[in-house]
Scaffold this active site. Structure first.
Site, PDB file in Angstrom:
ATOM      1  N   VAL A  11       0.873  -1.170   0.000  1.00 14.87           N
ATOM      2  CA  VAL A  11       0.000   0.000   0.000  1.00 14.87           C
ATOM      3  C   VAL A  11       0.913   1.223   0.000  1.00 14.87           C
ATOM      4  O   VAL A  11       2.084   1.129   0.350  1.00 14.87           O
ATOM      5  CB  VAL A  11      -0.967   0.022   1.208  1.00 14.87           C
ATOM      6  CG1 VAL A  11      -2.004  -1.088   1.088  1.00 14.87           C
ATOM      7  CG2 VAL A  11      -0.220  -0.069   2.532  1.00 14.87           C
ATOM      8  N   SER A  12       0.361   2.364  -0.385  1.00 13.46           N
ATOM      9  CA  SER A  12       1.208   3.539  -0.606  1.00 13.46           C
ATOM     10  C   SER A  12       1.553   4.322   0.649  1.00 13.46           C
ATOM     11  O   SER A  12       2.583   4.997   0.697  1.00 13.46           O
ATOM     12  CB  SER A  12       0.536   4.480  -1.606  1.00 13.46           C
ATOM     13  OG  SER A  12       0.377   3.823  -2.842  1.00 13.46           O
TER      14      SER A  12
END
Length: 197
Positions: A11-12
């Site tokens: 995930v970012s």
């Protein structure tokens, strides 16, 4: 020594979690025979230098991995050049790559074609998002909007290196909080740098 299937999840940002990806990946993993190792990163997809990815890449180079599985290709990375060279490396090392949601399997010629097309789409989406953010900020500035409550000329002393890093990270689509943490400045200071013509 038995080789391992690597499942890579990314995930970012630190605020995000892996819940959208893990159920499908776990279901896939449950149907496999053999050893599986999970690698999880909370980091941008624009750079390949990430803690879990670095660990996975080391295992790849040591010959310990025979397959890499992701939920979607954009979880692996978001630049065409980075992904294309990675796909080439997988093929050179006889490592299969599977993207569950994209239906990509590098062991087929159709899968290789699809992987490169999806890499282009991932980069396009990233660039488009950055353009939208910049356009929105420009429109807001034109209407007199200011962020962070800072006053022009009244900000913490900022080095030219910090300023360049802020502008580059913002152009790359990084969130303000991540930029502030990376360069050691407050969010209002980051906003004031971005507002300076």
């Amino acid at each position: 020594m038995a080789k391992t299937i690597a499942i890579y999840v990314r995930v970012s940002t630190q605020q995000q979690d892996f819940r959208s990806q893990e159920p499908d990946l776990q279901q896939w993993a449950d149907a496999q025979n053999g050893r599986i190792k999970w690698y999880r990163d909370k980091a941008t997809g624009k750079r390949m230098n990430r803690p879990a990815w670095n660990e996975l890449e080391f295992a790849l180079r040591m010959g310990k991995i025979f397959q890499v599985v992701v939920w979607r290709i954009d979880r692996l990375g978001r630049t065409v050049s980075g992904l294309a060279s990675l796909f080439d490396e997988f093929q050179d090392r006889n490592i299969n790559f599977v993207s569950l949601k994209d239906g990509v399997d590098l062991s087929t010629s159709a899968g290789r074609l699809m992987a490169n097309m999806l890499a282009s789409v991932a980069q396009y989406e990233t660039e488009l998002r950055g353009e939208r953010v910049a356009a929105g900020q420009a429109a807001a500035r034109a209407k007199g909007k200011r962020w962070g409550g800072s006053q022009a000329g009244k900000r913490k002393k900022v080095t030219s290196t910090q300023e360049k890093a802020v502008l580059a990270m913002k152009a790359a689509g990084e969130p303000i909080t991540a930029i502030a943490k990376a360069v050691g400045l407050s969010r209002p200071t980051i906003y004031s740098i971005l507002e300076t013509p």
